[in-house]
Write a protein that holds these residues in place. Structure first.
Motif, PDB file in Angstrom:
ATOM      1  N   GLU A 139      64.867 -36.550  -3.137  1.00 11.25           N
ATOM      2  CA  GLU A 139      63.617 -37.218  -2.776  1.00 11.25           C
ATOM      3  C   GLU A 139      62.472 -36.258  -3.140  1.00 11.25           C
ATOM      4  OE1 GLU A 139      62.284 -39.057   1.362  1.00 11.25           O
ATOM      5  OE2 GLU A 139      62.197 -36.878   1.359  1.00 11.25           O
ATOM      6  N   TRP A 140      61.374 -36.804  -3.642  1.00 12.45           N
ATOM      7  CA  TRP A 140      60.255 -35.967  -4.099  1.00 12.45           C
ATOM      8  C   TRP A 140      58.961 -36.613  -3.633  1.00 12.45           C
ATOM      9  CZ3 TRP A 140      55.804 -36.659  -6.837  1.00 12.45           C
ATOM     10  CH2 TRP A 140      55.176 -35.522  -7.361  1.00 12.45           C
ATOM     11  N   PHE A 141      57.966 -35.798  -3.314  1.00  8.88           N
ATOM     12  CA  PHE A 141      56.674 -36.363  -2.909  1.00  8.88           C
ATOM     13  C   PHE A 141      55.540 -35.427  -3.323  1.00  8.88           C
ATOM     14  CE2 PHE A 141      58.468 -34.097   0.731  1.00  8.88           C
ATOM     15  CZ  PHE A 141      57.476 -33.180   1.015  1.00  8.88           C
ATOM     16  N   TYR A 142      54.364 -36.021  -3.414  1.00  3.56           N
ATOM     17  CA  TYR A 142      53.126 -35.296  -3.731  1.00  3.56           C
ATOM     18  C   TYR A 142      52.245 -35.314  -2.501  1.00  3.56           C
ATOM     19  CZ  TYR A 142      48.462 -34.514  -5.736  1.00  3.56           C
ATOM     20  OH  TYR A 142      47.190 -34.047  -5.999  1.00  3.56           O
ATOM     21  N   LYS A 143      51.630 -34.188  -2.188  1.00  2.00           N
ATOM     22  CA  LYS A 143      50.738 -34.137  -1.036  1.00  2.00           C
ATOM     23  C   LYS A 143      49.268 -34.020  -1.416  1.00  2.00           C
ATOM     24  CE  LYS A 143      51.522 -32.156   2.847  1.00  2.00           C
ATOM     25  NZ  LYS A 143      51.747 -33.184   3.876  1.00  2.00           N
ATOM     26  N   GLY A 144      48.951 -33.224  -2.414  1.00  2.00           N
ATOM     27  CA  GLY A 144      47.549 -33.066  -2.742  1.00  2.00           C
ATOM     28  C   GLY A 144      47.314 -31.844  -3.606  1.00  2.00           C
ATOM     29  N   ASP A 145      46.046 -31.467  -3.726  1.00  2.00           N
ATOM     30  CA  ASP A 145      45.700 -30.283  -4.501  1.00  2.00           C
ATOM     31  C   ASP A 145      45.310 -29.153  -3.559  1.00  2.00           C
ATOM     32  OD1 ASP A 145      43.073 -30.749  -3.682  1.00  2.00           O
ATOM     33  OD2 ASP A 145      42.453 -31.617  -5.590  1.00  2.00           O
ATOM     34  N   GLY A 146      44.755 -28.083  -4.132  1.00  2.00           N
ATOM     35  CA  GLY A 146      44.462 -26.904  -3.339  1.00  2.00           C
ATOM     36  C   GLY A 146      43.419 -27.098  -2.254  1.00  2.00           C
ATOM     37  N   SER A 147      42.645 -28.186  -2.343  1.00  2.00           N
ATOM     38  CA  SER A 147      41.661 -28.457  -1.289  1.00  2.00           C
ATOM     39  C   SER A 147      42.332 -28.796   0.037  1.00  2.00           C
ATOM     40  CB  SER A 147      40.741 -29.611  -1.707  1.00  2.00           C
ATOM     41  OG  SER A 147      41.458 -30.830  -1.768  1.00  2.00           O
ATOM     42  N   GLN A 148      43.612 -29.147  -0.004  1.00  2.73           N
ATOM     43  CA  GLN A 148      44.346 -29.539   1.197  1.00  2.73           C
ATOM     44  C   GLN A 148      45.196 -28.413   1.780  1.00  2.73           C
ATOM     45  OE1 GLN A 148      43.643 -32.852   2.345  1.00  2.73           O
ATOM     46  NE2 GLN A 148      42.147 -32.279   0.778  1.00  2.73           N
ATOM     47  N   LEU A 149      45.132 -27.249   1.162  1.00  3.97           N
ATOM     48  CA  LEU A 149      45.920 -26.110   1.628  1.00  3.97           C
ATOM     49  C   LEU A 149      45.229 -25.459   2.827  1.00  3.97           C
ATOM     50  CD1 LEU A 149      48.386 -24.321   1.120  1.00  3.97           C
ATOM     51  CD2 LEU A 149      46.966 -22.942  -0.405  1.00  3.97           C
ATOM     52  N   VAL A 150      45.938 -25.372   3.929  1.00  2.00           N
ATOM     53  CA  VAL A 150      45.398 -24.844   5.189  1.00  2.00           C
ATOM     54  C   VAL A 150      45.944 -23.431   5.400  1.00  2.00           C
ATOM     55  CG1 VAL A 150      45.338 -25.165   7.687  1.00  2.00           C
ATOM     56  CG2 VAL A 150      45.193 -27.152   6.159  1.00  2.00           C
ATOM     57  N   GLY A 151      45.046 -22.499   5.671  1.00  2.00           N
ATOM     58  CA  GLY A 151      45.441 -21.109   5.841  1.00  2.00           C
ATOM     59  C   GLY A 151      45.781 -20.755   7.271  1.00  2.00           C
ATOM     60  N   PRO A 152      46.136 -19.499   7.517  1.00  4.03           N
ATOM     61  CA  PRO A 152      46.516 -19.035   8.857  1.00  4.03           C
ATOM     62  C   PRO A 152      45.417 -19.285   9.890  1.00  4.03           C
ATOM     63  CG  PRO A 152      47.096 -17.400   7.210  1.00  4.03           C
ATOM     64  CD  PRO A 152      46.281 -18.424   6.502  1.00  4.03           C
ATOM     65  N   GLY A 153      45.817 -19.930  10.983  1.00  2.68           N
ATOM     66  CA  GLY A 153      44.898 -20.172  12.084  1.00  2.68           C
ATOM     67  C   GLY A 153      43.946 -21.327  11.891  1.00  2.68           C
ATOM     68  N   GLU A 154      43.856 -21.873  10.682  1.00  5.55           N
ATOM     69  CA  GLU A 154      42.945 -22.995  10.439  1.00  5.55           C
ATOM     70  C   GLU A 154      43.542 -24.288  10.974  1.00  5.55           C
ATOM     71  OE1 GLU A 154      42.371 -22.982   6.231  1.00  5.55           O
ATOM     72  OE2 GLU A 154      40.967 -21.286   6.270  1.00  5.55           O
ATOM     73  N   PRO A 155      42.711 -25.269  11.320  1.00  7.30           N
ATOM     74  CA  PRO A 155      43.241 -26.503  11.900  1.00  7.30           C
ATOM     75  C   PRO A 155      43.952 -27.390  10.888  1.00  7.30           C
ATOM     76  CG  PRO A 155      40.850 -26.628  11.670  1.00  7.30           C
ATOM     77  CD  PRO A 155      41.231 -25.225  11.343  1.00  7.30           C
ATOM     78  N   LEU A 156      45.053 -27.992  11.341  1.00  5.99           N
ATOM     79  CA  LEU A 156      45.695 -29.074  10.607  1.00  5.99           C
ATOM     80  C   LEU A 156      45.066 -30.368  11.128  1.00  5.99           C
ATOM     81  CD1 LEU A 156      49.437 -27.979  10.479  1.00  5.99           C
ATOM     82  CD2 LEU A 156      48.049 -28.673   8.518  1.00  5.99           C
ATOM     83  N   GLU A 157      44.338 -31.028  10.255  1.00  9.18           N
ATOM     84  CA  GLU A 157      43.505 -32.149  10.669  1.00  9.18           C
ATOM     85  C   GLU A 157      44.147 -33.477  10.283  1.00  9.18           C
ATOM     86  OE1 GLU A 157      38.771 -32.579  10.614  1.00  9.18           O
ATOM     87  OE2 GLU A 157      39.672 -32.729   8.628  1.00  9.18           O
TER      88      GLU A 157
END
Length: 333
Positions: A139-157
């Motif tokens: 199974e394979w999926f696409y999530k997004g580009d680098g604008s969607q990459l969340v770093g340490p401590g940042e909120p997952l929105e």
């Protein structure tokens, strides 16, 4: 403890790369990004570990203090976020079919095996081909580009339209495409792939919608070795207390597919071998709080930790404000 690279941003915005070896960490002089170091290694025909060790060493670093201060970034990024791809594979781990099968069984309402179980069994049978053969595609999926990459401590929105925002504790492979189109694996990072499991449970064909685009990486890039057996803990904190906690397994020893097979079925598409692009590829999980009937809420904190990583992948859950019932307007020109 293994060799790790981290990206750091000082209060004045200056970026640096840190090399951590066992319990000792130092800034590397003259390196601003992990990808800068990787490009040097590709050009020189050396390894990323060799290139990192060859750099002049700067000041020592207290990683725990920098993590607490919010100074650590995701361990890889790209100057142009459009040239970073977030993708992944599912049903790749031994035991991963159980939660997914349970999720989809009622929706299937039939005596035969669900698509999830069939895909898992096919991977179990053909996901680790002998020799140099090509195995069963996952199974394979696409999530997004680098604008969607969340770093340490940042909120997952969560978007306003999401019905759920749940953790997926995973190992992510980090790649840079070389000048001739060759994919180079830089290493591995702890990750929270983050999905809407309520939406996925409603209909398996909504899997793509359930991938909420955002995904988090822990601060460390493990380099110089390929871990085959990683054992960690995934937990959810609510109001300062542990709401849910469970061990998870990852690494090839605990998977129904080999890493090489998963990598082949991603990079076999020429689109994903564009020189200079960065790829963050999530290898899947077998452990979900959603399978234990846990419902997350805004303010919860996801925490994923596993040796040989010294620091966790930790992120709070938030939600975008807005009216999800209002249709998005498209203008006709």
């Amino acid at each position: 403890m293994s060799l790790r690279l981290l990206q750091h941003r000082a209060s004045d915005g200056t970026r640096s790369v840190i090399l951590a070896d066992c319990d000792v960490a130092h800034f590397l002089e003259g390196v601003a990004r992990t990808t800068d170091l990787a490009r040097r290694a590709i050009a020189a025909g050396t390894s990323l570990a060799q290139e990192a060790r060859a750099c002049p060493v700067g000041a020592s670093v207290d990683l725990a203090a920098e993590f607490a201060a919010g100074s650590l970034l995701a361990p890889v990024d790209h100057e142009d976020p459009a040239h970073l791809a977030l993708t992944g594979t599912g049903l790749t781990h031994l035991g991963s079919a159980e939660g997914r099968d349970k999720m989809h069984r009622e929706a299937a309402a039939a005596a035969h095996q669900t698509d999830s179980m069939r895909m898992f069994l096919e991977g179990l049978e053909g996901g680790k081909p002998a020799g140099r053969g090509v195995g069963q595609q996952p199974e394979w999926f696409y999530k997004g580009d680098g604008s969607q990459l969340v770093g340490p401590g940042e909120p997952l929105e969560m978007p306003a339209f999401a019905q759920d925002g749940g953790e997926e504790p995973e190992l992510a492979g980090i790649y840079l495409i070389g000048p001739d189109g060759t994919p180079f694996r830089l290493g591995f990072a702890l990750a929270n792939e983050f999905s809407d499991h309520v939406t996925e449970r409603h209909n398996y064909l909504w899997l793509a919608h359930s991938k909420l685009r955002r995904a988090a990486l822990g601060p460390e890039l493990l380099i110089g070795e390929t871990p085959t057996d990683i054992r960690g803990t995934s937990r959810i904190m609510r109001d300062g207390a542990v709401l849910w906690e469970k061990p998870f397994l990852t690494g090839e020893d605990n998977m129904s597919h080999s890493l090489a097979n998963l990598e082949h079925h991603h990079f076999k598409y020429e689109l994903f071998r564009r020189p200079g692009d960065v790829h963050v590829h999530f290898f899947g999980t077998a452990t979900l709080s959603f399978s234990d009937a846990v419902r997350t809420q805004v303010g919860d904190v996801f925490e994923i930790e596993a040796a040989p990583f010294a620091l966790p992948c930790r992120n709070p859950l938030t939600q975008t404000a807005g009216d999800a019932s209002a249709p998005l307007k498209v203008r006709v020109l």
